[in-house]
Design a protein around this motif. Structure first.
Motif, mmCIF file in Angstrom:
data_model
loop_
_atom_site.group_PDB
_atom_site.id
_atom_site.type_symbol
_atom_site.label_atom_id
_atom_site.label_comp_id
_atom_site.label_asym_id
_atom_site.label_seq_id
_atom_site.Cartn_x
_atom_site.Cartn_y
_atom_site.Cartn_z
ATOM 1 N N ALA A 1 -1.581 -12.262 -3.830
ATOM 2 C CA ALA A 1 -1.104 -10.874 -3.812
ATOM 3 C C ALA A 1 -1.256 -10.194 -5.169
ATOM 4 O O ALA A 1 -1.139 -10.823 -6.227
ATOM 5 N N PHE A 2 -1.491 -8.882 -5.075
ATOM 6 C CA PHE A 2 -1.615 -8.017 -6.239
ATOM 7 C C PHE A 2 -0.804 -6.749 -5.993
ATOM 8 O O PHE A 2 -0.829 -6.206 -4.885
ATOM 9 N N VAL A 3 -0.119 -6.260 -7.009
ATOM 10 C CA VAL A 3 0.532 -4.953 -6.923
ATOM 11 C C VAL A 3 -0.531 -3.923 -7.289
ATOM 12 O O VAL A 3 -1.175 -4.027 -8.338
ATOM 13 N N ILE A 4 -0.720 -2.952 -6.398
ATOM 14 C CA ILE A 4 -1.774 -1.959 -6.601
ATOM 15 C C ILE A 4 -1.212 -0.543 -6.449
ATOM 16 O O ILE A 4 -0.055 -0.358 -6.069
ATOM 17 N N LYS A 5 -2.072 0.415 -6.696
ATOM 18 C CA LYS A 5 -1.789 1.823 -6.426
ATOM 19 C C LYS A 5 -2.868 2.325 -5.485
ATOM 20 O O LYS A 5 -3.995 1.838 -5.508
ATOM 21 N N ASP A 6 -2.534 3.312 -4.672
ATOM 22 C CA ASP A 6 -3.482 3.961 -3.759
ATOM 23 C C ASP A 6 -4.071 2.991 -2.731
ATOM 24 O O ASP A 6 -5.278 2.777 -2.664
ATOM 25 N N THR A 7 -3.187 2.436 -1.926
ATOM 26 C CA THR A 7 -3.591 1.483 -0.885
ATOM 27 C C THR A 7 -4.721 2.027 -0.021
ATOM 28 O O THR A 7 -5.690 1.316 0.260
ATOM 29 N N VAL B 1 -6.391 -6.459 7.935
ATOM 30 C CA VAL B 1 -5.970 -7.276 9.066
ATOM 31 C C VAL B 1 -4.579 -6.873 9.546
ATOM 32 O O VAL B 1 -4.335 -6.763 10.735
ATOM 33 N N GLN B 2 -3.681 -6.669 8.596
ATOM 34 C CA GLN B 2 -2.299 -6.349 8.957
ATOM 35 C C GLN B 2 -1.702 -5.464 7.871
ATOM 36 O O GLN B 2 -2.012 -5.622 6.696
ATOM 37 N N GLN B 3 -0.821 -4.570 8.305
ATOM 38 C CA GLN B 3 -0.165 -3.661 7.364
ATOM 39 C C GLN B 3 1.217 -3.322 7.884
ATOM 40 O O GLN B 3 1.431 -3.226 9.089
ATOM 41 N N GLY B 4 2.154 -3.142 6.953
ATOM 42 C CA GLY B 4 3.501 -2.762 7.335
ATOM 43 C C GLY B 4 4.290 -2.317 6.121
ATOM 44 O O GLY B 4 3.794 -2.360 4.989
ATOM 45 N N HIS B 5 5.511 -1.888 6.375
ATOM 46 C CA HIS B 5 6.368 -1.379 5.307
ATOM 47 C C HIS B 5 7.534 -2.324 5.049
ATOM 48 O O HIS B 5 7.954 -3.059 5.931
ATOM 49 N N TYR B 6 8.010 -2.305 3.828
ATOM 50 C CA TYR B 6 9.239 -2.985 3.434
ATOM 51 C C TYR B 6 10.039 -1.988 2.627
ATOM 52 O O TYR B 6 9.518 -0.929 2.247
ATOM 53 N N THR B 7 11.284 -2.265 2.364
ATOM 54 C CA THR B 7 12.118 -1.342 1.599
ATOM 55 C C THR B 7 11.473 -1.092 0.239
ATOM 56 O O THR B 7 11.290 -2.020 -0.544
ATOM 57 N N TYR C 1 2.937 -3.329 2.475
ATOM 58 C CA TYR C 1 2.029 -4.451 2.254
ATOM 59 C C TYR C 1 0.807 -4.271 3.136
ATOM 60 O O TYR C 1 0.875 -3.671 4.214
ATOM 61 N N THR C 2 -0.319 -4.790 2.676
ATOM 62 C CA THR C 2 -1.556 -4.761 3.446
ATOM 63 C C THR C 2 -2.279 -6.079 3.225
ATOM 64 O O THR C 2 -2.491 -6.486 2.078
ATOM 65 N N TYR C 3 -2.660 -6.746 4.309
ATOM 66 C CA TYR C 3 -3.471 -7.950 4.211
ATOM 67 C C TYR C 3 -4.916 -7.579 4.519
ATOM 68 O O TYR C 3 -5.198 -6.895 5.497
ATOM 69 N N LEU D 1 0.124 -4.987 -2.447
ATOM 70 C CA LEU D 1 1.505 -4.505 -2.432
ATOM 71 C C LEU D 1 1.565 -3.183 -3.190
ATOM 72 O O LEU D 1 1.140 -3.121 -4.347
ATOM 73 N N GLU D 2 2.042 -2.161 -2.526
ATOM 74 C CA GLU D 2 2.212 -0.869 -3.198
ATOM 75 C C GLU D 2 3.685 -0.500 -3.139
ATOM 76 O O GLU D 2 4.261 -0.381 -2.055
#
Length: 150
Positions: free
Chosen positions: A98-104, A119-125, A129-131, A145-146
């Motif tokens: 994993a990497f923390v990024i900007k502008d997913t 492949v997969q994407q969703g939100h957390y508090t 996240y995006t795989y 991770l954004e």
């Protein structure tokens, strides 16, 4: 050009069959206190999408801080998900880096143009996240991770 905009690995994710057993082993080997196990949020919050379709799959997670990088243990709960797929196809082991990024949106688009699809994407508090399937080119899935501000 670095598509991700970073070279800093923040996490290595491992899929496991039994998070409690795996967590016990990590705590014993590294002599660390046991972190809590939590379950991902429901679909109504995460709005998770797997291979283009909504999914209600969840996962039990435990985060182990190892100094320079975090280890994430992942036990899939329900399906379909990238976690369940990896566990079924390859067994326990590394799922992602994993990497923390900007502008997913832009990063996902740039990776897709290089034959590395989402492949997969969703939100957390506080973020999302995006795989991305980079297995053919890099030998591993990437997690982007954004974190949102405010």
């Amino acid at each position: 050009m670095n598509i991700l905009g970073t070279m800093q690995v923040c996490q290595v994710g491992l899929v496991v069959h039994d998070i409690e057993k795996s967590l016990d082993a990590y705590c014993e080997v590294f002599g660390i206190p046991r972190p809590p196990v939590r379950i991902t949020d429901e679909y109504e919050f995460t709005r998770a999408v797997y291979r283009g379709q909504p999914t209600r799959a969840r996962a039990k997670l435990a985060f182990i801080d190892m100094g320079q990088v975090q280890i994430e243990l992942i036990e899939p709960v329900g399906e379909p998900s990238t976690w369940k797929e990896a566990l079924d196809e390859k067994g326990e082991g590394v799922h992602h880096i994993a990497f923390v990024i900007k502008d997913t949106e832009q990063v996902v688009k740039d990776l897709a143009q290089k034959d590395m699809p989402m492949v997969q994407q969703g939100h957390y508090t506080g973020g999302m996240y995006t795989y991305v399937d980079c297995v053919e080119k890099l030998g591993v899935t990437l997690e982007l991770l954004e974190n949102f501000k405010g």
